[in-house]
Scaffold this motif. Structure first.
Motif, PDB file in Angstrom:
ATOM      1  N   TYR A  35       9.076  -6.782  -5.298  1.00 48.90           N
ATOM      2  CA  TYR A  35       7.813  -7.692  -4.858  1.00 48.90           C
ATOM      3  C   TYR A  35       6.648  -7.331  -5.577  1.00 48.90           C
ATOM      4  O   TYR A  35       5.495  -7.456  -5.081  1.00 48.90           O
ATOM      5  CB  TYR A  35       7.509  -7.653  -3.338  1.00 48.90           C
ATOM      6  CG  TYR A  35       8.906  -8.009  -2.497  1.00 48.90           C
ATOM      7  CD1 TYR A  35       9.374  -9.439  -2.660  1.00 48.90           C
ATOM      8  CD2 TYR A  35       9.309  -7.157  -1.919  1.00 48.90           C
ATOM      9  CE1 TYR A  35      10.495  -9.720  -1.791  1.00 48.90           C
ATOM     10  CE2 TYR A  35      10.508  -7.502  -0.825  1.00 48.90           C
ATOM     11  CZ  TYR A  35      11.072  -8.820  -1.050  1.00 48.90           C
ATOM     12  OH  TYR A  35      12.214  -8.961  -0.480  1.00 48.90           O
ATOM     13  N   GLY A  36       6.598  -6.852  -6.586  1.00 49.60           N
ATOM     14  CA  GLY A  36       5.502  -6.473  -7.608  1.00 49.60           C
ATOM     15  C   GLY A  36       4.849  -5.110  -7.043  1.00 49.60           C
ATOM     16  O   GLY A  36       3.461  -5.076  -7.496  1.00 49.60           O
ATOM     17  N   ILE A  37       5.078  -4.503  -6.155  1.00 51.29           N
ATOM     18  CA  ILE A  37       4.574  -3.235  -5.511  1.00 51.29           C
ATOM     19  C   ILE A  37       4.696  -2.294  -6.670  1.00 51.29           C
ATOM     20  O   ILE A  37       5.807  -1.643  -7.140  1.00 51.29           O
ATOM     21  CB  ILE A  37       5.418  -2.664  -4.403  1.00 51.29           C
ATOM     22  CG1 ILE A  37       5.230  -3.803  -3.268  1.00 51.29           C
ATOM     23  CG2 ILE A  37       4.628  -1.359  -3.821  1.00 51.29           C
ATOM     24  CD1 ILE A  37       6.074  -3.463  -1.800  1.00 51.29           C
ATOM     25  N   ARG A  38       3.375  -1.848  -7.118  1.00 50.52           N
ATOM     26  CA  ARG A  38       3.226  -0.621  -8.084  1.00 50.52           C
ATOM     27  C   ARG A  38       1.984  -0.191  -8.287  1.00 50.52           C
ATOM     28  O   ARG A  38       1.035  -0.958  -7.933  1.00 50.52           O
ATOM     29  CB  ARG A  38       3.546  -1.574  -9.732  1.00 50.52           C
ATOM     30  CG  ARG A  38       2.389  -2.571  -9.973  1.00 50.52           C
ATOM     31  CD  ARG A  38       2.793  -3.287 -11.355  1.00 50.52           C
ATOM     32  NE  ARG A  38       1.442  -4.035 -11.618  1.00 50.52           N
ATOM     33  CZ  ARG A  38       0.914  -4.997 -11.014  1.00 50.52           C
ATOM     34  NH1 ARG A  38       1.462  -5.383  -9.903  1.00 50.52           N
ATOM     35  NH2 ARG A  38       0.093  -5.633 -11.682  1.00 50.52           N
ATOM     36  N   ALA A  39       1.783   1.096  -8.687  1.00 50.87           N
ATOM     37  CA  ALA A  39       0.480   1.640  -9.055  1.00 50.87           C
ATOM     38  C   ALA A  39      -0.213   0.827 -10.316  1.00 50.87           C
ATOM     39  O   ALA A  39       0.628   1.172 -11.362  1.00 50.87           O
ATOM     40  CB  ALA A  39       0.578   3.117  -9.095  1.00 50.87           C
ATOM     41  N   ASP A  40      -1.184   0.243 -10.288  1.00 53.96           N
ATOM     42  CA  ASP A  40      -1.746  -0.228 -11.269  1.00 53.96           C
ATOM     43  C   ASP A  40      -2.485   0.673 -12.230  1.00 53.96           C
ATOM     44  O   ASP A  40      -2.756   1.930 -11.729  1.00 53.96           O
ATOM     45  CB  ASP A  40      -2.609  -1.521 -10.831  1.00 53.96           C
ATOM     46  CG  ASP A  40      -2.954  -2.316 -11.887  1.00 53.96           C
ATOM     47  OD1 ASP A  40      -2.484  -2.427 -13.148  1.00 53.96           O
ATOM     48  OD2 ASP A  40      -3.509  -3.641 -11.667  1.00 53.96           O
ATOM     49  N   SER A  41      -3.183   0.472 -13.345  1.00 53.96           N
ATOM     50  CA  SER A  41      -3.604   1.342 -14.472  1.00 53.96           C
ATOM     51  C   SER A  41      -5.083   1.902 -13.690  1.00 53.96           C
ATOM     52  O   SER A  41      -5.554   2.997 -13.899  1.00 53.96           O
ATOM     53  CB  SER A  41      -4.054   0.626 -15.687  1.00 53.96           C
ATOM     54  OG  SER A  41      -4.857  -0.603 -15.165  1.00 53.96           O
ATOM     55  N   ASP A  42      -5.698   1.216 -12.817  1.00 58.21           N
ATOM     56  CA  ASP A  42      -6.874   1.764 -12.299  1.00 58.21           C
ATOM     57  C   ASP A  42      -6.498   2.576 -10.977  1.00 58.21           C
ATOM     58  O   ASP A  42      -7.384   3.271 -10.325  1.00 58.21           O
ATOM     59  CB  ASP A  42      -7.691   0.651 -11.488  1.00 58.21           C
ATOM     60  CG  ASP A  42      -7.173  -0.269 -10.331  1.00 58.21           C
ATOM     61  OD1 ASP A  42      -5.885   0.022 -10.333  1.00 58.21           O
ATOM     62  OD2 ASP A  42      -7.633  -1.344 -10.076  1.00 58.21           O
ATOM     63  N   GLY A  43      -5.247   2.758 -10.764  1.00 59.41           N
ATOM     64  CA  GLY A  43      -4.688   3.944  -9.687  1.00 59.41           C
ATOM     65  C   GLY A  43      -4.321   2.983  -8.509  1.00 59.41           C
ATOM     66  O   GLY A  43      -3.758   3.518  -7.459  1.00 59.41           O
ATOM     67  N   LEU A  44      -5.078   1.851  -8.032  1.00 53.92           N
ATOM     68  CA  LEU A  44      -4.911   1.250  -6.998  1.00 53.92           C
ATOM     69  C   LEU A  44      -3.286   0.566  -6.844  1.00 53.92           C
ATOM     70  O   LEU A  44      -3.049   0.531  -7.875  1.00 53.92           O
ATOM     71  CB  LEU A  44      -6.021   0.174  -6.636  1.00 53.92           C
ATOM     72  CG  LEU A  44      -7.315   0.534  -6.818  1.00 53.92           C
ATOM     73  CD1 LEU A  44      -8.163  -0.555  -6.775  1.00 53.92           C
ATOM     74  CD2 LEU A  44      -7.684   1.984  -5.662  1.00 53.92           C
ATOM     75  N   LEU A  45      -3.052   0.416  -5.613  1.00 52.64           N
ATOM     76  CA  LEU A  45      -1.580  -0.057  -5.456  1.00 52.64           C
ATOM     77  C   LEU A  45      -1.723  -1.768  -5.390  1.00 52.64           C
ATOM     78  O   LEU A  45      -2.216  -2.224  -4.359  1.00 52.64           O
ATOM     79  CB  LEU A  45      -1.138   0.378  -4.157  1.00 52.64           C
ATOM     80  CG  LEU A  45       0.461   0.105  -3.793  1.00 52.64           C
ATOM     81  CD1 LEU A  45       1.204   1.092  -4.885  1.00 52.64           C
ATOM     82  CD2 LEU A  45       1.022   0.358  -2.466  1.00 52.64           C
ATOM     83  N   ALA A  46      -1.125  -2.212  -6.346  1.00 55.66           N
ATOM     84  CA  ALA A  46      -0.972  -3.759  -6.290  1.00 55.66           C
ATOM     85  C   ALA A  46       0.382  -4.279  -5.415  1.00 55.66           C
ATOM     86  O   ALA A  46       1.301  -3.511  -5.383  1.00 55.66           O
ATOM     87  CB  ALA A  46      -1.022  -4.363  -7.715  1.00 55.66           C
ATOM     88  N   CYS A  47       0.452  -5.589  -5.307  1.00 54.19           N
ATOM     89  CA  CYS A  47       1.741  -6.089  -4.521  1.00 54.19           C
ATOM     90  C   CYS A  47       1.498  -7.455  -4.364  1.00 54.19           C
ATOM     91  O   CYS A  47       0.587  -8.129  -4.379  1.00 54.19           O
ATOM     92  CB  CYS A  47       1.955  -5.146  -3.054  1.00 54.19           C
ATOM     93  SG  CYS A  47       0.749  -5.696  -1.822  1.00 54.19           S
ATOM     94  N   GLY A  48       2.671  -8.160  -4.215  1.00 54.90           N
ATOM     95  CA  GLY A  48       2.842  -9.511  -3.978  1.00 54.90           C
ATOM     96  C   GLY A  48       3.373 -10.471  -4.860  1.00 54.90           C
ATOM     97  O   GLY A  48       3.608  -9.956  -5.958  1.00 54.90           O
ATOM     98  N   GLU A  49       4.182 -11.289  -4.263  1.00 52.54           N
ATOM     99  CA  GLU A  49       4.786 -12.269  -5.037  1.00 52.54           C
ATOM    100  C   GLU A  49       4.639 -13.668  -4.197  1.00 52.54           C
ATOM    101  O   GLU A  49       4.539 -13.482  -2.876  1.00 52.54           O
ATOM    102  CB  GLU A  49       6.488 -12.148  -5.132  1.00 52.54           C
ATOM    103  CG  GLU A  49       6.699 -10.998  -6.292  1.00 52.54           C
ATOM    104  CD  GLU A  49       8.153 -10.725  -6.418  1.00 52.54           C
ATOM    105  OE1 GLU A  49       8.960 -11.358  -5.788  1.00 52.54           O
ATOM    106  OE2 GLU A  49       8.527  -9.809  -7.112  1.00 52.54           O
ATOM    107  N   PRO A  50       4.620 -14.725  -4.860  1.00 53.16           N
ATOM    108  CA  PRO A  50       4.842 -16.189  -4.217  1.00 53.16           C
ATOM    109  C   PRO A  50       6.005 -16.077  -3.144  1.00 53.16           C
ATOM    110  O   PRO A  50       6.991 -15.946  -3.286  1.00 53.16           O
ATOM    111  CB  PRO A  50       4.779 -17.072  -5.041  1.00 53.16           C
ATOM    112  CG  PRO A  50       4.412 -16.427  -6.448  1.00 53.16           C
ATOM    113  CD  PRO A  50       4.993 -15.047  -6.313  1.00 53.16           C
ATOM    114  N   GLY A  51       5.125 -16.637  -1.830  1.00 53.32           N
ATOM    115  CA  GLY A  51       5.918 -16.978  -0.777  1.00 53.32           C
ATOM    116  C   GLY A  51       6.607 -15.733  -0.064  1.00 53.32           C
ATOM    117  O   GLY A  51       7.286 -15.781   0.954  1.00 53.32           O
TER     118      GLY A  51
END
Length: 664
Positions: free
Chosen positions: A415-431
Motif C-alpha cells: 500500500y505504498g508504505i515507505r520511508a520517503d527521501s525526507d525521512g517521513l513515512l508515506a502511505c496510501g493507495e486509492p480505495g
C-alpha cells in the motif's frame, strides 16, 4: 451446515492513586444502559437494565466456539409469577413494530449493576422478587437466581427460555429444523438446536414441562436505528417451574456439559460465592472492566476490542494493552500477547486482524505495526519499574519484531508504505483506508488521508527512537524526522499542524483539516515530536475546538463537513464516524499532552484529573455499565454511541489514572 440455512441477514500494578468512582446505588434502570457479563473466552451475556432486548447481540448465553466464531444460544426469557393476588409478568419483550409486551418492565422497582446485574420486582402487596444474573469466569456458565423477600408468600415462578443457535451477527427465523426435543442430563437438560451448533445445557432445581412453541417478530430497536434488519423469531422448548416459597429458583446455562454430581442449587451457590470473591479482589471498577477484555482464545491470550460485536484487532490490541495490562501491572498477560504477535510480521507489517480465523490475514493498517513497537517499549519500561526481569528468550523475539517492522517500512511494503527521501513515512493507495480513521462506505473511503498523515509521523519517530536503543543505525533517521517534521507540518497561518502533507502523493500539497491526530505529536507517545510554544498552541487549539466530556471530536464543528450526531443507517453512520464523532480513547493522548505542556507538574495533573478524567469516568454509569463506550455524538449532550463496551476507551482511562496523572 443446516443451521446456516436458517440464519439470515448478517450485519454488515503501579503504586498510584485510583480513580474514585462511587459504586452506583440501586435505583430505577437508566434508560439505554446495558450490562455485560464476559466469560473470559470471548463469549458473554448482555442485555439492557430494563430487560427489553434491543440488539441482536443481547442474550443470556452467547458462546465462543473457535474457529467458527460466536453463537447466540439462549437469547432471552419470558418469566411470570403466580401469587394469591394474581399472575404478574416480570419480563418484557419488544415486538414489531415496537410494542412492549408483557408489562414486566413496569414492575422493576430497582436495578443494580455491581457486582453483577440484579433486579427487584414489586408484585402485589408487599411481595418483592429479586433476580440476579452473572457469568462464572471459571465455568463460563450463565447463572440466574430468583428469590422472595419473605418465604411466607405463596409464589410460583415460571420461566420460558427463548433460543436460537445462530451466528451472533445474524438473525433467526421460524423454520422446521430447530430441535425442540431435549435430552435428560443429570440435574438438568440439554438441547442441540442445529447440527454443528454448540449444545445448550440447562441445570436447574425447577421442574421442566415440555411445551414447544415459536415466539415471533421480536423487534430490536438498536438494529432498526442502524438501518439493519431488526425482526427475529425465537424457539421456546418448554417451561421451568419454581416454588419460590420453598427455595430460590436457579438456572445454569452453559455450552459445556456440567461437571460433578452436585445439585444445581448447590453448584450455583458455590459459583456465586466464588465469583463474588473474584470480583471484589479488584481494587476498582476500571480494573474489573479491563479484565473483561483480556481473554484466552485456545492456547493464547488476546484482547477483545469491544463488546458486543468486535473480536481481536491489531491496532486496538496494542493501544488498549498499555492501559489494560501495563497500567494495571498485568505484565504476564502483556508478555504473552506481545510474543504471540511477534511472529506475525510480514514484509514489515502486522495484520490488523489476527491470522487464525481460517482466512487470510488482513494486512491493511499502517499504524498497527508502529503501535506494536510502542507497546513493546512500554512493556519493557513497566518491567523496569516493577523490577521484573526480562529474559533474553523473550527480549530477542520482541526486539526482532521491531527490527523486522522498521526494515520493511524503510525499504517499502504494501500500500505504498515507505520511508520517503525526507525521512517521513508515506502511505496510501486509492480505495484503501490505512490509518485509524478507517471508515469506508462501499468503495468510498471517507477519510483516505493518503500521503503523510501527522500521527503516523509521530508513531514513526517514536518507533525509530525506540529501535535505536537496540540498533544505533536508526538514530540518524530519527534525527532527520525530528528536524523535518515542524517545517513540513506547521500551519503558520492558523497555528496548528496539518493533518496530511504530500496529500495523495503530490509534493507540497497539504490537508489543513483541523483534526485530533495532531495531538500525537505532543502526547500519547513516549517521545514528543513537537515541543515548546508550538506544542502549547496545538494543545490549546485542540482543547478549544475538539474537546468534549467524552473525548475529542474527529473534526471541528466549524468545518462544513462536521456531523454532530452519529445516527441513521449504515452509510450515514460510517460517514459521520470520523467527521465530528467524539472518541473517548483520544482523551488519553490529549490529557497527556495537556499535562506535558504545563511542565508535568503536580498541580497540572490534579487539575487534569478533575477537569478531564473525572467527567469521562462518570460515563461508566450511563451506557455500557462499568465501562466506557466506543464513541459519542460530537454535539451536546454527547450521547454515547457505537460499541458500549470498548477496550481502548477503558485502557486509555486506566493509563491516565495510573500513569499519566499519578502522583510522582
Amino acid at each position: 451446515m443446516l443451521a446456516l440455512d436458517v440464519l439470515t441477514e448478517k450485519a454488515s500494578t503501579e503504586s498510584a492513586p485510583r480513580a474514585r468512582v462511587e459504586r452506583p446505588s440501586a435505583g430505577p434502570p437508566v434508560a439505554g444502559s446495558e450490562w455485560l457479563e464476559a466469560d473470559g473466552r470471548g463469549g458473554f451475556a448482555s442485555g439492557t437494565a430494563d430487560l427489553v432486548r434491543s440488539r441482536r447481540y443481547h442474550g443470556l448465553l452467547l458462546a465462543s466456539a473457535p474457529p467458527a466464531g460466536r453463537f447466540v444460544l439462549v437469547n432471552g426469557l419470558e418469566a411470570w409469577v403466580t401469587t394469591p393476588e394474581g399472575t404478574f409478568p416480570i419480563s418484557s419483550q419488544s415486538y414489531a413494530p415496537g410494542t412492549i409486551h408483557p408489562d414486566g418492565v413496569t414492575r422493576i422497582e430497582s436495578f443494580e449493576a455491581d457486582p453483577w446485574p440484579r433486579w427487584t420486582f414489586r408484585v402485589g402487596s408487599g411481595i418483592r422478587i429479586m433476580q440476579e444474573l452473572f457469568v462464572s469466569r471459571r465455568t463460563r456458565a450463565t447463572v440466574l437466581f430468583w428469590r422472595l423477600n419473605r418465604k411466607r408468600f405463596d409464589v410460583t415462578l415460571y420461566v420460558r427460555l427463548l433460543m436460537s443457535g445462530r451466528d451472533y451477527h445474524s438473525l433467526h427465523h421460524e423454520n422446521p429444523h430447530f430441535r425442540f426435543e431435549p435430552q435428560r442430563r443429570g440435574y438438568g437438560w440439554m438441547w442441540i438446536p442445529y447440527e454443528g451448533v454448540p449444545e445448550v445445557n440447562v441445570a436447574t432445581n425447577g421442574a421442566y414441562f415440555h411445551e414447544p412453541d415459536w415466539y415471533r417478530n421480536f423487534f430490536y430497536s438498536e438494529e432498526h436505528a442502524r438501518g439493519l434488519d431488526a425482526v427475529e423469531d425465537l424457539a421456546s422448548p418448554g417451561v421451568f417451574r419454581f416454588d419460590l416459597a420453598e427455595e430460590e429458583g436457579v438456572l445454569l446455562l452453559s455450552s459445556q456439559p456440567p461437571a460433578g454430581e452436585d445439585d444445581a442449587a448447590s453448584v450455583a451457590r458455590r459459583l456465586r460465592s466464588e465469583e463474588k470473591r473474584r470480583r471484589f479482589a479488584f481494587s476498582a471498577r476500571l480494573d474489573r472492566a479491563a479484565d473483561d477484555y483480556l481473554v484466552r482464545a485456545g492456547e493464547r491470550k488476546t484482547i477483545i476490542a469491544g463488546y458486543p460485536w468486535f473480536t481481536d484487532w491489531g491496532r486496538d490490541t496494542f493501544i488498549a494493552l498499555r492501559g489494560l495490562c501495563l497500567a494495571t501491572g498485568r505484565l504476564e498477560d502483556a508478555r504473552q500477547i506481545l510474543l504471540e504477535w511477534a511472529g506475525a510480521v510480514s514484509e514489515g507489517m502486522l495484520p490488523n486482524r489476527f491470522p487464525d480465523r481460517g482466512a487470510e490475514p488482513e494486512y491493511n493498517s499502517v499504524d498497527a505495526s508502529l503501535w506494536y513497537i510502542v507497546a513493546v517499549h512500554d512493556y519493557f519500561e513497566a518491567c523496569d519499574r516493577s523490577h521484573r526481569r526480562v529474559y533474553a528468550s523473550e527480549r530477542q523475539p520482541l526486539v526482532g519484531a521491531i527490527e523486522a517492522i522498521l526494515e520493511g517500512y524503510s525499504r517499502g511494503t504494501r500500500y505504498g508504505i515507505r520511508a520517503d527521501s525526507d525521512g517521513l513515512l508515506a502511505c496510501g493507495e486509492p480505495g484503501v483506508q490505512l490509518t485509524w480513521m478507517d471508515a469506508k462506505v462501499g468503495d468510498r473511503v471517507i477519510t483516505p488521508r493518503s500521503g503523510k498523515p501527522v500521527e503516523i509521523q509521530a508513531l514513526w519517530y517514536n518507533a525509530l527512537r525506540i529501535a535505536a536503543r537496540y540498533s544505533p543505525r536508526w538514530n540518524d533517521l530519527a534525527t532527520k524526522v525530528c528536524a523535518v517534521f515542524p517545517s513540513r507540518f506547521w500551519n503558520a497561518r492558523e497555528g496548528y499542524l496539518h493533518d496530511v502533507v504530500d496529500e495523495n502523493g503530490v509534493a507540497g500539497k497539504a490537508d489543513p483539516t483541523f483534526r485530533p491526530n495532531q495531538i500525537f505529536a505532543v502526547g500519547g507517545l513516549p517521545f514528543p515530536l513537537l515541543e515548546g510554544d508550538r506544542a502549547r498552541r496545538v494543545v490549546d487549539a485542540v482543547e478549544k475546538r475538539l474537546w468534549t466530556p467524552m473525548g475529542l471530536r474527529t473534526i471541528a464543528p466549524q468545518d462544513r463537513r462536521y456531523v454532530g450526531r452519529y445516527e441513521g443507517g449504515v452509510e450515514a453512520r460510517d460517514s459521520a464516524y470520523h467527521q465530528g464523532t467524539a472518541w473517548p480513547w483520544l482523551a488519553g493522548p490529549f490529557v497527556e499532552a495537556w499535562v506535558r505542556v504545563r511542565g508535568n507538574s503536580s498541580e497540572a495533573r490534579h487539575e487534569a484529573r478533575k477537569r478531564f478524567l473525572d467527567p469521562l469516568l462518570r460515563h461508566m454509569d450511563r451506557a455500557g455499565l462499568g465501562h466506557i463506550s466506543e464513541i459519542a455524538d460530537g454535539d451536546p449532550p454527547h450521547t454515547p454511541r457505537g460499541c458500549p463496551f470498548q477496550a481502548w476507551s477503558v485502557g486509555e482511562a486506566l493509563r491516565l489514572d495510573r500513569l499519566v496523572l499519578a502522583d510522582s
